[in-house]
Design a protein around this motif. Structure first.
Motif, PDB file in Angstrom:
ATOM      1  N   GLN A  93       0.809  -1.045  -0.022  1.00 17.88           N
ATOM      2  CA  GLN A  93      -0.081   0.011   0.046  1.00 17.88           C
ATOM      3  C   GLN A  93       0.881   1.128   0.033  1.00 17.88           C
ATOM      4  N   GLN A  94       0.463   2.204  -0.818  1.00 19.04           N
ATOM      5  CA  GLN A  94       1.219   3.592  -0.938  1.00 19.04           C
ATOM      6  C   GLN A  94       0.470   4.664   0.076  1.00 19.04           C
ATOM      7  N   ASP A  95       1.153   5.042   1.245  1.00 12.52           N
ATOM      8  CA  ASP A  95       1.001   5.933   2.079  1.00 12.52           C
ATOM      9  C   ASP A  95       0.543   7.432   1.547  1.00 12.52           C
ATOM     10  N   SER A  96       1.273   7.710   0.706  1.00 11.66           N
ATOM     11  CA  SER A  96       1.347   9.058  -0.011  1.00 11.66           C
ATOM     12  C   SER A  96       1.452   9.021  -1.476  1.00 11.66           C
ATOM     13  N   HIS A  97       1.168  10.344  -2.180  1.00 13.61           N
ATOM     14  CA  HIS A  97       1.286  10.154  -3.305  1.00 13.61           C
ATOM     15  C   HIS A  97       1.422  11.745  -3.815  1.00 13.61           C
TER      16      HIS A  97
END
Length: 124
Positions: A64-68
């Motif tokens: 899972q990517q926490d920020s973008h």
């Protein structure tokens, strides 16, 4: 209370191939990567730009990517920028075009799967 002196210096990204990923982002932002061994730095492409630092990832990519990143383009140019970035190697994920009056965006993934958005805000 005084005004903050904090500004964005650089965004740091772990990558399977930092040099290749820096080349993708350089083509996207208009910068030129400075490679030093297995790391790369991409300087801001102008006074409104931001720097990016790419370093080797240790272990597997998180599930899972926490920020973008949310990148903004002038009103009316989102679709042409999305097409340009797709040609550079990004992957289309989804559009959000009618949910909000103040913004429309397209979510994409870079060649290593990191999500980012290209957004446009209508003129007032």
């Amino acid at each position: 209370m005084s005004k903050s002196l904090i500004t964005l210096g650089a965004i740091n990204m772990d990558a399977h191939d930092p040099v290749a990923l820096s080349s993708f982002w350089a083509a996207l932002t208009g910068g030129a990567p400075d490679v030093n061994g297995s790391t790369a730095y991409l300087a801001p492409s102008g006074p409104e730009g931001f720097g990016m630092f790419f370093q080797p990832r240790e272990g597997n990519r998180p599930s899972q990517q926490d920020s973008h990143l949310d990148l903004t383009v002038p009103w009316g140019s989102r679709q042409s920028e999305v097409e340009r970035v797709l040609a550079l190697g990004a992957t289309f994920k989804w559009d959000v075009l009618e949910e909000f009056d103040h913004v429309q965006w397209t979510t994409l993934a870079d060649p290593e799967g990191n999500l980012f958005c290209i957004a446009e805000h209508p003129p007032h």
